[in-house]
Design a protein around this motif. Structure first.
Motif, short mmCIF file in Angstrom:
data_model
loop_
_atom_site.label_atom_id
_atom_site.label_comp_id
_atom_site.label_asym_id
_atom_site.label_seq_id
_atom_site.Cartn_x
_atom_site.Cartn_y
_atom_site.Cartn_z
N MET A 156 -26.64 18.71 88.63
CA MET A 156 -26.53 17.38 89.21
C MET A 156 -26.31 17.53 90.70
O MET A 156 -25.41 18.24 91.13
N THR A 157 -27.11 16.88 91.44
CA THR A 157 -27.08 17.08 92.87
C THR A 157 -27.08 15.75 93.59
O THR A 157 -27.92 14.90 93.31
N LYS A 158 -26.17 15.61 94.46
CA LYS A 158 -26.20 14.43 95.30
C LYS A 158 -27.24 14.65 96.38
O LYS A 158 -27.11 15.53 97.22
N SER A 159 -28.25 13.87 96.32
CA SER A 159 -29.32 14.06 97.28
C SER A 159 -30.16 12.81 97.39
O SER A 159 -30.31 12.05 96.45
N GLU A 160 -30.69 12.63 98.57
CA GLU A 160 -31.60 11.52 98.77
C GLU A 160 -32.97 11.87 98.22
O GLU A 160 -33.76 11.00 97.86
N VAL A 161 -33.23 13.15 98.19
CA VAL A 161 -34.54 13.60 97.77
C VAL A 161 -34.53 13.91 96.28
O VAL A 161 -33.58 14.50 95.77
N ASP A 162 -35.58 13.53 95.65
CA ASP A 162 -35.64 13.79 94.22
C ASP A 162 -35.91 15.25 93.93
O ASP A 162 -35.24 15.88 93.13
N HIS A 163 -36.94 15.73 94.55
CA HIS A 163 -37.34 17.10 94.27
C HIS A 163 -36.73 18.02 95.30
O HIS A 163 -37.15 18.07 96.44
N LEU A 164 -35.77 18.79 94.87
CA LEU A 164 -35.05 19.65 95.77
C LEU A 164 -35.73 21.01 95.91
O LEU A 164 -36.24 21.56 94.94
N TYR A 168 -38.56 28.06 94.69
CA TYR A 168 -39.74 28.26 93.86
C TYR A 168 -40.74 27.13 94.10
O TYR A 168 -40.38 26.07 94.58
N ARG A 169 -41.93 27.41 93.73
CA ARG A 169 -42.98 26.40 93.88
C ARG A 169 -43.25 25.74 92.55
O ARG A 169 -43.41 26.38 91.52
N ASN A 196 -43.30 30.44 82.87
CA ASN A 196 -43.28 29.22 82.06
C ASN A 196 -42.09 28.32 82.36
O ASN A 196 -41.77 27.44 81.58
N VAL A 197 -41.47 28.56 83.46
CA VAL A 197 -40.30 27.77 83.78
C VAL A 197 -40.69 26.33 84.09
O VAL A 197 -41.67 26.07 84.79
N LYS A 198 -39.93 25.44 83.55
CA LYS A 198 -40.17 24.02 83.81
C LYS A 198 -38.88 23.40 84.31
O LYS A 198 -37.80 23.93 84.11
N LYS A 199 -39.07 22.31 84.93
CA LYS A 199 -37.88 21.56 85.28
C LYS A 199 -38.15 20.07 85.26
O LYS A 199 -39.27 19.62 85.46
N ARG A 200 -37.13 19.36 84.97
CA ARG A 200 -37.22 17.91 84.95
C ARG A 200 -36.30 17.37 86.02
O ARG A 200 -35.19 17.86 86.20
N PRO A 222 -39.97 36.90 91.40
CA PRO A 222 -39.05 36.54 92.47
C PRO A 222 -39.47 35.25 93.13
O PRO A 222 -40.60 34.79 92.98
N SER A 223 -38.53 34.69 93.84
CA SER A 223 -38.81 33.45 94.53
C SER A 223 -39.91 33.65 95.56
O SER A 223 -39.83 34.51 96.41
N PRO A 224 -40.96 32.86 95.46
CA PRO A 224 -42.07 32.99 96.41
C PRO A 224 -41.78 32.38 97.75
O PRO A 224 -42.45 32.67 98.72
N VAL A 225 -40.81 31.55 97.82
CA VAL A 225 -40.50 30.88 99.06
C VAL A 225 -39.27 31.51 99.67
O VAL A 225 -38.17 31.36 99.18
N MET A 226 -39.49 32.26 100.72
CA MET A 226 -38.35 32.88 101.35
C MET A 226 -37.62 31.85 102.18
O MET A 226 -38.21 31.05 102.86
N PRO A 227 -36.34 31.91 102.11
CA PRO A 227 -35.53 30.92 102.81
C PRO A 227 -35.72 31.01 104.30
O PRO A 227 -35.82 32.09 104.87
N ARG A 228 -35.75 29.86 104.87
CA ARG A 228 -35.83 29.79 106.32
C ARG A 228 -34.43 29.71 106.88
O ARG A 228 -33.45 29.67 106.17
#
Length: 318
Positions: A156-164, A168-169, A196-200, A222-228
């Motif tokens: 559970m995340t307090k966020s304005e954005v839905d997709h955090l 990962y992509r 096969n990871v999914k998320k809702r 591994p995570s394809p998106v390296m942190p900026r």
DNA sequence: CGGATTTGACCCGCGC
DNA sequence: GCGCGGGTCAAATCCG
């Protein structure tokens, strides 16, 4: 829906010895609370989530909470969802309570002896099978998709954005209206092949500032998106490194210990009597927390994680 | 043009 | 058996 039935089911699952090892520790609420009463009082958060699964915590690969500079996040048990959420929402924990976290899976629950790896293998096989069938029968969809679920973990995340951004992509493959909620639920799948990871992702209608992200499965890459650099980098790093692969490196004991610390800290900070209220690992979370609800914030200040779990109206009631 | 998103249809499980 | 709700598929559409 079938709330009462779900309660019964939950108590069976939670209260019985079908949950190995962590029964008393990880499902402490089951013995302490009357779920049916709780059910009557309001809608649980996990009910909003639709997370209804439960699986043995032996299969829990992830037990870490994630903190985000821009989103305060807490890991939530996607356990048998409803009931657990109700507990979280309405009931104080017993001193021995140690878990608000759990995995969830209908299928896994039926196959509690399976290891995660086994589950994944089976999923692979069935997925191919399902794909073949799907392609064969394009229109008359008779895909024989067996519901084989991997353990789920909700945040559970307090966020304005839905997709955090989590490192990962994801590709969105569906969206559904959620019963009793004005906010739709979005379905994402990891874009990586053979993963096969999914998320809702959905927003809590009791607290629209809260985004609930439920992960299912385990990344095989591994995570394809390296942190900026910057704030989001910490989130991505933390998240990608800790979740969902932490379970590969943590022993169950460590997981439990860590988790217990989180919970103890959380509960104790909320005024619940816990033996262990010192959890250094939580320091970062509380410090980085970004609190959105002023009223709630005033009450909670830099307390533990439950403030993200407990709907604001609940807190106000207290 | 290719990848991502949208969206309606379909499937499945479950409760009644 | 039926209806409901959750989850998924895949064609259409959007967008960079």
């Amino acid at each position: 829906m079938e709330k009462k039935e779900m309660v019964v089911k939950t108590e069976d699952a939670v209260g019985s010895s079908s949950i190995p090892c962590y029964n008393s520790n990880f499902y402490p609420f089951s013995n302490a609370f009357d779920f049916s009463e709780v059910e009557k009082s309001s809608l649980g958060f996990m009910e909003l989530l639709g997370v209804q699964d439960y699986s043995p915590l032996l299969e829990l690969p992830q037990l870490s909470t994630v903190s985000v500079p821009h989103h305060s996040t807490v890991k939530v048990p996607s356990d048998n969802g409803k009931e657990c959420s109700e507990v979280l929402n309405h009931q104080p924990a017993t001193p021995n309570s140690s878990s608000i976290s759990s995995a969830s899976s209908d299928a896994v629950n039926d196959e509690q002896k399976m290891t995660l790896d086994q589950v994944e293998e089976d999923d692979d096989e069935e997925e191919e099978e399902g794909q073949q069938k799907t392609k064969k029968q394009l229109k008359p969809k008779k895909t024989n998709r067996k519901r084989q679920r991997e353990p789920r973990f909700a945040f559970m995340t307090k966020s304005e954005v839905d997709h955090l951004e989590d490192g990962y992509r994801w590709r969105k493959y569906g969206q559904k209206a959620v019963k009793n909620s004005p906010f739709p639920r979005s379905y994402y799948r990891c874009t990586s092949v053979s993963c096969n990871v999914k998320k809702r992702v959905e927003r809590s209608f009791t607290d629209p500032s809260v985004v609930v992200t439920t992960y299912e499965g385990q990344h095989t890459h591994p995570s394809p998106v390296m942190p900026r650099s910057g704030v989001s980098a910490g989130y991505a790093t933390n998240f990608a490194s800790v979740f969902p692969q932490a379970g590969n490196y943590l022993s169950q004991y460590q997981q439990q210990q860590h988790h217990q610390q989180l919970i103890f800290s959380t509960l104790s900070s909320l005024g619940f009597p816990c033996n262990d209220s010192s959890s250094p690992k939580n320091a970062g979370f509380t410090q980085e927390r970004r609190l959105c609800n002023p009223g709630t914030n005033a009450f909670l200040r830099d307390h533990g994680l439950l403030q993200d779990v407990v709907p604001s109206h609940m807190l106000k009631e207290e």
